[in-house]
Design a protein around this motif. Structure first.
Motif, PDB file in Angstrom:
ATOM      1  N   MET A 167       5.900  16.238  10.902  1.00 43.29           N
ATOM      2  CA  MET A 167       6.501  15.594   9.766  1.00 43.29           C
ATOM      3  C   MET A 167       6.772  16.592   8.666  1.00 43.29           C
ATOM      4  N   THR A 168       7.740  16.287   7.870  1.00 40.69           N
ATOM      5  CA  THR A 168       8.011  17.109   6.711  1.00 40.69           C
ATOM      6  C   THR A 168       7.194  16.620   5.540  1.00 40.69           C
ATOM      7  N   SER A 169       7.074  17.439   4.529  1.00 40.08           N
ATOM      8  CA  SER A 169       6.342  17.062   3.329  1.00 40.08           C
ATOM      9  C   SER A 169       6.871  17.866   2.181  1.00 40.08           C
ATOM     10  N   GLU A 170       6.530  17.442   0.969  1.00 42.43           N
ATOM     11  CA  GLU A 170       6.976  18.170  -0.203  1.00 42.43           C
ATOM     12  C   GLU A 170       6.307  19.532  -0.264  1.00 42.43           C
ATOM     13  N   GLN A 171       5.134  19.611   0.357  1.00 42.64           N
ATOM     14  CA  GLN A 171       4.514  20.903   0.579  1.00 42.64           C
ATOM     15  C   GLN A 171       4.435  21.066   2.078  1.00 42.64           C
ATOM     16  N   SER A 172       4.713  22.226   2.567  1.00 43.01           N
ATOM     17  CA  SER A 172       4.762  22.414   4.010  1.00 43.01           C
ATOM     18  C   SER A 172       3.437  22.058   4.629  1.00 43.01           C
ATOM     19  N   VAL A 173       3.500  21.324   5.747  1.00 41.47           N
ATOM     20  CA  VAL A 173       2.293  20.928   6.466  1.00 41.47           C
ATOM     21  C   VAL A 173       2.081  21.915   7.594  1.00 41.47           C
ATOM     22  N   GLU A 174       1.175  22.814   7.400  1.00 36.65           N
ATOM     23  CA  GLU A 174       0.921  23.819   8.420  1.00 36.65           C
ATOM     24  C   GLU A 174       0.107  23.226   9.552  1.00 36.65           C
ATOM     25  N   PRO A 175       0.226  23.743  10.764  1.00 36.22           N
ATOM     26  CA  PRO A 175      -0.632  23.307  11.847  1.00 36.22           C
ATOM     27  C   PRO A 175      -2.081  23.567  11.492  1.00 36.22           C
ATOM     28  N   GLU A 176      -2.968  22.694  11.976  1.00 39.69           N
ATOM     29  CA  GLU A 176      -4.393  22.870  11.701  1.00 39.69           C
ATOM     30  C   GLU A 176      -4.846  24.224  12.237  1.00 39.69           C
ATOM     31  N   SER A 177      -5.612  24.934  11.431  1.00 37.62           N
ATOM     32  CA  SER A 177      -6.132  26.220  11.883  1.00 37.62           C
ATOM     33  C   SER A 177      -7.199  25.997  12.932  1.00 37.62           C
ATOM     34  N   SER A 178      -7.493  27.025  13.703  1.00 41.26           N
ATOM     35  CA  SER A 178      -8.475  26.888  14.767  1.00 41.26           C
ATOM     36  C   SER A 178      -9.843  26.551  14.224  1.00 41.26           C
ATOM     37  N   SER A 179     -10.173  27.068  13.030  1.00 44.24           N
ATOM     38  CA  SER A 179     -11.487  26.781  12.464  1.00 44.24           C
ATOM     39  C   SER A 179     -11.612  25.310  12.133  1.00 44.24           C
ATOM     40  N   PRO A 183       5.536  11.690   6.655  1.00 44.00           N
ATOM     41  CA  PRO A 183       4.985  11.437   5.314  1.00 44.00           C
ATOM     42  C   PRO A 183       5.163  12.633   4.391  1.00 44.00           C
ATOM     43  N   ARG A 184       5.361  12.341   3.136  1.00 43.29           N
ATOM     44  CA  ARG A 184       5.335  13.382   2.113  1.00 43.29           C
ATOM     45  C   ARG A 184       3.865  13.589   1.736  1.00 43.29           C
ATOM     46  N   ILE A 185       3.389  14.790   1.928  1.00 38.20           N
ATOM     47  CA  ILE A 185       1.975  15.084   1.679  1.00 38.20           C
ATOM     48  C   ILE A 185       1.869  16.095   0.553  1.00 38.20           C
ATOM     49  N   GLU A 186       1.177  15.719  -0.486  1.00 36.80           N
ATOM     50  CA  GLU A 186       1.033  16.583  -1.643  1.00 36.80           C
ATOM     51  C   GLU A 186      -0.453  16.846  -1.920  1.00 36.80           C
ATOM     52  N   GLY A 187      -0.745  18.063  -2.326  1.00 33.07           N
ATOM     53  CA  GLY A 187      -2.092  18.390  -2.779  1.00 33.07           C
ATOM     54  C   GLY A 187      -3.118  18.635  -1.695  1.00 33.07           C
ATOM     55  N   ARG A 188      -2.685  18.974  -0.491  1.00 28.03           N
ATOM     56  CA  ARG A 188      -3.666  19.231   0.581  1.00 28.03           C
ATOM     57  C   ARG A 188      -4.596  20.384   0.218  1.00 28.03           C
ATOM     58  N   GLU A 189      -4.104  21.295  -0.628  1.00 28.01           N
ATOM     59  CA  GLU A 189      -4.945  22.423  -1.017  1.00 28.01           C
ATOM     60  C   GLU A 189      -6.112  21.988  -1.901  1.00 28.01           C
ATOM     61  N   ASN A 190      -6.082  20.764  -2.400  1.00 28.72           N
ATOM     62  CA  ASN A 190      -7.181  20.254  -3.225  1.00 28.72           C
ATOM     63  C   ASN A 190      -8.371  19.785  -2.409  1.00 28.72           C
ATOM     64  N   VAL A 191      -8.186  19.648  -1.104  1.00 31.12           N
ATOM     65  CA  VAL A 191      -9.243  19.092  -0.246  1.00 31.12           C
ATOM     66  C   VAL A 191     -10.185  20.192   0.219  1.00 31.12           C
ATOM     67  N   PRO A 192     -11.485  20.106  -0.104  1.00 33.73           N
ATOM     68  CA  PRO A 192     -12.447  21.077   0.433  1.00 33.73           C
ATOM     69  C   PRO A 192     -12.458  21.003   1.957  1.00 33.73           C
ATOM     70  N   LEU A 193     -12.432  22.151   2.610  1.00 31.96           N
ATOM     71  CA  LEU A 193     -12.348  22.177   4.072  1.00 31.96           C
ATOM     72  C   LEU A 193     -13.701  22.074   4.752  1.00 31.96           C
ATOM     73  N   ASP A 194     -14.777  22.161   4.001  1.00 30.19           N
ATOM     74  CA  ASP A 194     -16.096  21.964   4.599  1.00 30.19           C
ATOM     75  C   ASP A 194     -17.019  21.329   3.563  1.00 30.19           C
ATOM     76  N   GLY A 195     -18.146  20.839   4.041  1.00 34.11           N
ATOM     77  CA  GLY A 195     -19.094  20.178   3.171  1.00 34.11           C
ATOM     78  C   GLY A 195     -18.728  18.715   2.943  1.00 34.11           C
ATOM     79  N   PRO A 196     -19.644  17.939   2.400  1.00 33.36           N
ATOM     80  CA  PRO A 196     -19.384  16.509   2.185  1.00 33.36           C
ATOM     81  C   PRO A 196     -18.300  16.285   1.148  1.00 33.36           C
ATOM     82  N   VAL A 197     -17.476  15.287   1.371  1.00 28.43           N
ATOM     83  CA  VAL A 197     -16.440  14.928   0.406  1.00 28.43           C
ATOM     84  C   VAL A 197     -16.104  13.454   0.576  1.00 28.43           C
ATOM     85  N   ILE A 198     -15.818  12.811  -0.528  1.00 29.97           N
ATOM     86  CA  ILE A 198     -15.428  11.398  -0.526  1.00 29.97           C
ATOM     87  C   ILE A 198     -13.965  11.292  -0.931  1.00 29.97           C
ATOM     88  N   PHE A 199     -13.142  10.726  -0.056  1.00 30.82           N
ATOM     89  CA  PHE A 199     -11.763  10.410  -0.410  1.00 30.82           C
ATOM     90  C   PHE A 199     -11.760   9.003  -1.000  1.00 30.82           C
TER      91      PHE A 199
END
Length: 259
Positions: free
Chosen positions: A1-13, A43-59
């Protein structure tokens, strides 16, 4: 899907950091359903860089449609778990197997819904997931908005964040109610949705989880962040079913903490 910010493929980590609850269905769903949903619904996906990639988080998200619980895991850059009615996992025959497999594939965990002890058990399960360093998605409004307005938040999400210390990432969903309105059997392919992830909120300055004032102030901060992302009209009231009896009407009118 396209997004307003490019959606990169999930990294291996990210792909290898599967939660302990992940089984075959979840692994299959993460690798197949997510890219397929992005391809179909764009979907247009914005702000993915705001999401911590590890540790507990509540959306913490607004809630407009059944597919909200699919949109968030599809858009997020890490696995997300949410609670779903246990009846989705308890069916029999092929249809029951399909339902169970689908919900497991999108990270759903069965829970018996209800008030009292059932609500406490659900809160405890979410706390356990956060203690394991996982991400969970919750809806502070409690239930779906049928008129598109944003309702007052209940304090359970804030309690969980204050108790565990997990950051809260506010989420604004736009258009999911048009893709699959309340009562619709299947989603339409004519509409696009927008998923906006806000900056993580540290709610600890409000005080301890045992303080009702802290829970209320933290909840209001969460809802203000969601409102800034979704742009919805504010309802100014709680989203709850109309009272059926005089006693229920009195309970709703009296000031008390909605959780």
């Amino acid at each position: 899907m396209t997004s307003e910010q490019s959606v990169e493929p999930e990294s291996s980590s990210e792909e290898t950091a599967k939660p302990r609850h992940a089984g075959f269905a979840y692994t299959l769903g993460r690798s197949l359903i997510t890219p397929l949903a992005r391809l179909v619904y764009r979907p247009r996906i914005e702000g993915r860089e705001n999401v911590p990639l590890d540790g507990p988080v509540i959306f913490a998200s607004n809630h407009l449609s059944f597919i909200d619980s699919i949109a968030i895991p599809v858009a997020a850059p890490r696995p997300v778990h949410f609670l779903a009615k246990s009846s989705y996992f308890e069916g029999t025959g092929f249809q029951g197997w399909m339902s169970k497999t689908f919900f497991e594939s999108i990270g759903a965990i069965p829970v018996r819904r209800g008030a009292g002890q059932a609500a406490l058990d659900a809160l405890d399960l979410q706390r356990q997931l956060l203690d394991e360093g996982l991400a969970v998605a919750l809806y502070p409004e409690g239930t779906r908005s049928t008129d598109g307005r944003l309702y007052k938040g209940r304090t359970g999400v804030a309690f969980l964040a204050l108790q565990t210390g997990a950051p809260v990432v506010p989420v604004g969903l736009i258009g999911t109610d048009k893709v699959m309105p309340v009562g619709a059997k299947v989603p339409t392919l004519k509409e696009r949705i927008t998923v906006r992830f806000g900056e993580p909120l540290d709610l600890s300055p409000h005080g301890p989880a045992t303080s009702g004032r802290a829970r209320r102030l933290a909840t209001d901060e969460i809802m203000a962040a969601i409102h800034a992302l979704s742009g919805q009209e504010l309802a100014g009231i709680y989203n709850e079913a109309p009272a059926q009896s005089t006693i229920e009407k009195i309970k709703q009118a009296l000031p008390h903490e909605r959780r």
